[in-house]
Design a protein around this motif. Sequence first.
Motif, PDB file in Angstrom:
ATOM      1  N   THR A 189       0.844  -1.194   0.000  1.00  0.00           N
ATOM      2  CA  THR A 189       0.000   0.000   0.000  1.00  0.00           C
ATOM      3  C   THR A 189       0.878   1.242   0.000  1.00  0.00           C
ATOM      4  O   THR A 189       1.774   1.371   0.837  1.00  0.00           O
ATOM      5  CB  THR A 189      -0.910   0.032   1.238  1.00  0.00           C
ATOM      6  OG1 THR A 189      -1.776  -1.108   1.222  1.00  0.00           O
ATOM      7  CG2 THR A 189      -1.747   1.305   1.265  1.00  0.00           C
ATOM      8  N   ILE A 225      -5.399   8.062 -10.437  1.00  0.00           N
ATOM      9  CA  ILE A 225      -5.398   6.871  -9.588  1.00  0.00           C
ATOM     10  C   ILE A 225      -6.442   5.884 -10.078  1.00  0.00           C
ATOM     11  O   ILE A 225      -6.178   4.674 -10.198  1.00  0.00           O
ATOM     12  CB  ILE A 225      -5.650   7.268  -8.120  1.00  0.00           C
ATOM     13  CG1 ILE A 225      -4.437   8.027  -7.567  1.00  0.00           C
ATOM     14  CG2 ILE A 225      -5.950   6.038  -7.266  1.00  0.00           C
ATOM     15  CD1 ILE A 225      -4.668   8.657  -6.206  1.00  0.00           C
ATOM     16  N   ARG A 226      -7.617   6.384 -10.395  1.00  0.00           N
ATOM     17  CA  ARG A 226      -8.671   5.484 -10.901  1.00  0.00           C
ATOM     18  C   ARG A 226      -8.256   4.857 -12.229  1.00  0.00           C
ATOM     19  O   ARG A 226      -8.502   3.672 -12.479  1.00  0.00           O
ATOM     20  CB  ARG A 226      -9.981   6.255 -11.042  1.00  0.00           C
ATOM     21  CG  ARG A 226     -10.560   6.739  -9.710  1.00  0.00           C
ATOM     22  CD  ARG A 226     -11.935   7.346  -9.874  1.00  0.00           C
ATOM     23  NE  ARG A 226     -12.428   7.849  -8.600  1.00  0.00           N
ATOM     24  CZ  ARG A 226     -12.398   9.120  -8.229  1.00  0.00           C
ATOM     25  NH1 ARG A 226     -11.924  10.037  -9.066  1.00  0.00           N
ATOM     26  NH2 ARG A 226     -12.857   9.497  -7.052  1.00  0.00           N
ATOM     27  N   PRO A 260      -6.355  -1.016  -7.131  1.00  0.00           N
ATOM     28  CA  PRO A 260      -7.306  -0.711  -6.052  1.00  0.00           C
ATOM     29  C   PRO A 260      -6.857   0.515  -5.264  1.00  0.00           C
ATOM     30  O   PRO A 260      -5.656   0.710  -5.034  1.00  0.00           O
ATOM     31  CB  PRO A 260      -7.275  -1.980  -5.188  1.00  0.00           C
ATOM     32  CG  PRO A 260      -6.906  -3.067  -6.147  1.00  0.00           C
ATOM     33  CD  PRO A 260      -5.939  -2.439  -7.112  1.00  0.00           C
ATOM     34  N   HIS A 261      -7.832   1.322  -4.851  1.00  0.00           N
ATOM     35  CA  HIS A 261      -7.447   2.591  -4.225  1.00  0.00           C
ATOM     36  C   HIS A 261      -8.340   2.949  -3.040  1.00  0.00           C
ATOM     37  O   HIS A 261      -9.475   2.492  -2.920  1.00  0.00           O
ATOM     38  CB  HIS A 261      -7.483   3.733  -5.249  1.00  0.00           C
ATOM     39  CG  HIS A 261      -8.827   3.958  -5.870  1.00  0.00           C
ATOM     40  ND1 HIS A 261      -9.160   3.442  -7.103  1.00  0.00           N
ATOM     41  CD2 HIS A 261      -9.917   4.628  -5.437  1.00  0.00           C
ATOM     42  CE1 HIS A 261     -10.400   3.796  -7.411  1.00  0.00           C
ATOM     43  NE2 HIS A 261     -10.881   4.506  -6.407  1.00  0.00           N
ATOM     44  N   SER A 262      -7.763   3.772  -2.180  1.00  0.00           N
ATOM     45  CA  SER A 262      -8.473   4.384  -1.062  1.00  0.00           C
ATOM     46  C   SER A 262      -8.204   5.879  -1.134  1.00  0.00           C
ATOM     47  O   SER A 262      -7.046   6.304  -1.010  1.00  0.00           O
ATOM     48  CB  SER A 262      -7.980   3.837   0.283  1.00  0.00           C
ATOM     49  OG  SER A 262      -8.158   2.439   0.369  1.00  0.00           O
ATOM     50  N   GLY A 322     -11.792  -3.700  -2.362  1.00  0.00           N
ATOM     51  CA  GLY A 322     -11.997  -2.922  -3.579  1.00  0.00           C
ATOM     52  C   GLY A 322     -11.615  -1.469  -3.396  1.00  0.00           C
ATOM     53  O   GLY A 322     -10.696  -1.133  -2.641  1.00  0.00           O
ATOM     54  N   ASN A 323     -12.349  -0.591  -4.075  1.00  0.00           N
ATOM     55  CA  ASN A 323     -12.054   0.840  -4.048  1.00  0.00           C
ATOM     56  C   ASN A 323     -12.951   1.550  -3.041  1.00  0.00           C
ATOM     57  O   ASN A 323     -14.097   1.156  -2.828  1.00  0.00           O
ATOM     58  CB  ASN A 323     -12.269   1.442  -5.433  1.00  0.00           C
ATOM     59  CG  ASN A 323     -11.424   0.774  -6.494  1.00  0.00           C
ATOM     60  OD1 ASN A 323     -10.265   0.422  -6.240  1.00  0.00           O
ATOM     61  ND2 ASN A 323     -11.981   0.579  -7.679  1.00  0.00           N
ATOM     62  N   ALA A 360      -3.296   4.843  -1.975  1.00  0.00           N
ATOM     63  CA  ALA A 360      -4.134   5.706  -1.152  1.00  0.00           C
ATOM     64  C   ALA A 360      -3.690   7.148  -1.371  1.00  0.00           C
ATOM     65  O   ALA A 360      -2.530   7.402  -1.703  1.00  0.00           O
ATOM     66  CB  ALA A 360      -4.029   5.325   0.324  1.00  0.00           C
ATOM     67  N   THR A 385     -13.818   5.680  -1.317  1.00  0.00           N
ATOM     68  CA  THR A 385     -13.597   7.119  -1.180  1.00  0.00           C
ATOM     69  C   THR A 385     -14.282   7.584   0.094  1.00  0.00           C
ATOM     70  O   THR A 385     -15.474   7.344   0.286  1.00  0.00           O
ATOM     71  CB  THR A 385     -14.158   7.890  -2.379  1.00  0.00           C
ATOM     72  OG1 THR A 385     -13.478   7.479  -3.572  1.00  0.00           O
ATOM     73  CG2 THR A 385     -13.955   9.396  -2.207  1.00  0.00           C
ATOM     74  N   GLU A 419      -6.974  12.197  -8.469  1.00  0.00           N
ATOM     75  CA  GLU A 419      -7.962  11.126  -8.267  1.00  0.00           C
ATOM     76  C   GLU A 419      -8.240  10.388  -9.580  1.00  0.00           C
ATOM     77  O   GLU A 419      -8.313   9.156  -9.610  1.00  0.00           O
ATOM     78  CB  GLU A 419      -9.262  11.698  -7.705  1.00  0.00           C
ATOM     79  CG  GLU A 419      -9.185  12.132  -6.251  1.00  0.00           C
ATOM     80  CD  GLU A 419     -10.557  12.430  -5.673  1.00  0.00           C
ATOM     81  OE1 GLU A 419     -11.572  12.102  -6.342  1.00  0.00           O
ATOM     82  OE2 GLU A 419     -10.628  12.981  -4.558  1.00  0.00           O
ATOM     83  N   ARG A 457      -2.107  -1.337  -3.740  1.00  0.00           N
ATOM     84  CA  ARG A 457      -3.148  -0.355  -3.439  1.00  0.00           C
ATOM     85  C   ARG A 457      -2.512   1.032  -3.386  1.00  0.00           C
ATOM     86  O   ARG A 457      -1.413   1.193  -2.832  1.00  0.00           O
ATOM     87  CB  ARG A 457      -3.844  -0.664  -2.104  1.00  0.00           C
ATOM     88  CG  ARG A 457      -4.882   0.398  -1.675  1.00  0.00           C
ATOM     89  CD  ARG A 457      -5.654  -0.025  -0.431  1.00  0.00           C
ATOM     90  NE  ARG A 457      -6.501  -1.173  -0.709  1.00  0.00           N
ATOM     91  CZ  ARG A 457      -7.751  -1.090  -1.162  1.00  0.00           C
ATOM     92  NH1 ARG A 457      -8.300   0.102  -1.390  1.00  0.00           N
ATOM     93  NH2 ARG A 457      -8.451  -2.176  -1.387  1.00  0.00           N
TER      94      ARG A 457
END
Length: 296
Positions: free
Chosen positions: A73, A134-135, A140-142, A197-198, A108, A200, A131, A106
């Motif tokens: 991460t 990242i998408r 996978p993202h936070s 998963g993702n 973040a 926000t 953002e 991941r």
Amino acid sequence: MSDKILVTGASGQLGGAVIRHLLETEGVAPARVVAVTRDPAKLSALAGRGVDVRAGSFDEEAGLTRAFAGADTVLIVSTDDVLTPGLRLRQHLAAVSAAKAAGAGRIAYTSMPSPEPGNPVLFASDHHGTENAIRASGIPHSIFRNGWYHENLMRSLPAALASGNWYTSAGEGRTSYILRDDIARAIAAGLARPDAGNATYTLSGTQAFTNGEIAAMAGEVLGKPIAVVNLTDEQLAEGLKAAGLPEPAIPLIVSLEAATRAGVLGTVTQDVERLTGREPSPLKAWLEANRGVLAG
């Protein structure tokens, strides 16, 4: 894939607090934490605890890729140059690219509330662009959309208390202030125990206040009345210029007032409580704790 959690900006206030909460609140083993900073010498205490301290600069993508190696991460803490057009977004995009090249599992990121087009804040587009990158990475993202810190009031309240007047163009717009440490705690929880998963999150206080309500609260806590003087954006800009503020900073400050007036900064969620299991500290408690500093 490793289980290492990497934090950029580790010598900064937010990054450092996230690492502290990873270690002390979430109980993450020091060997799992990677702290990235321009100057590793500043983090000798963390290194002494067993944290992996690495050098890395957002202005050198190849170096970032090396710094990110082996991390599962990667938390990209947004950089702090908000006055140089384009620089911040370039730095963030370099970090996203480096995380992908390093094989991160991941990504973040620390963003802001509602960064989409239409947000008056001048640096909102930096967050929106990051953002989107990242998408688009497919990783996978936070995304942590951080509310305005209680500590930001240090820029306005002391002067308002000293003069008795708070000059603002925010009107009846509301801001959901939150303690920086509560944001760091929530981010640490989201890193240590990520949703599948993702995800926000919008990290806010439990209540949003107008400047008038904050002035009344501060006046009650500090025993000094504050009168809110409502101005237009143009009048505020003129006043800031007359007060000697640097020219590049004036449009940014006015944009923050416009965003407040538009309701962009007043979103209230329960995301902090959901992540941490506890409500964020109320604004009044922060005012009471900082009575001496605010009153001068």
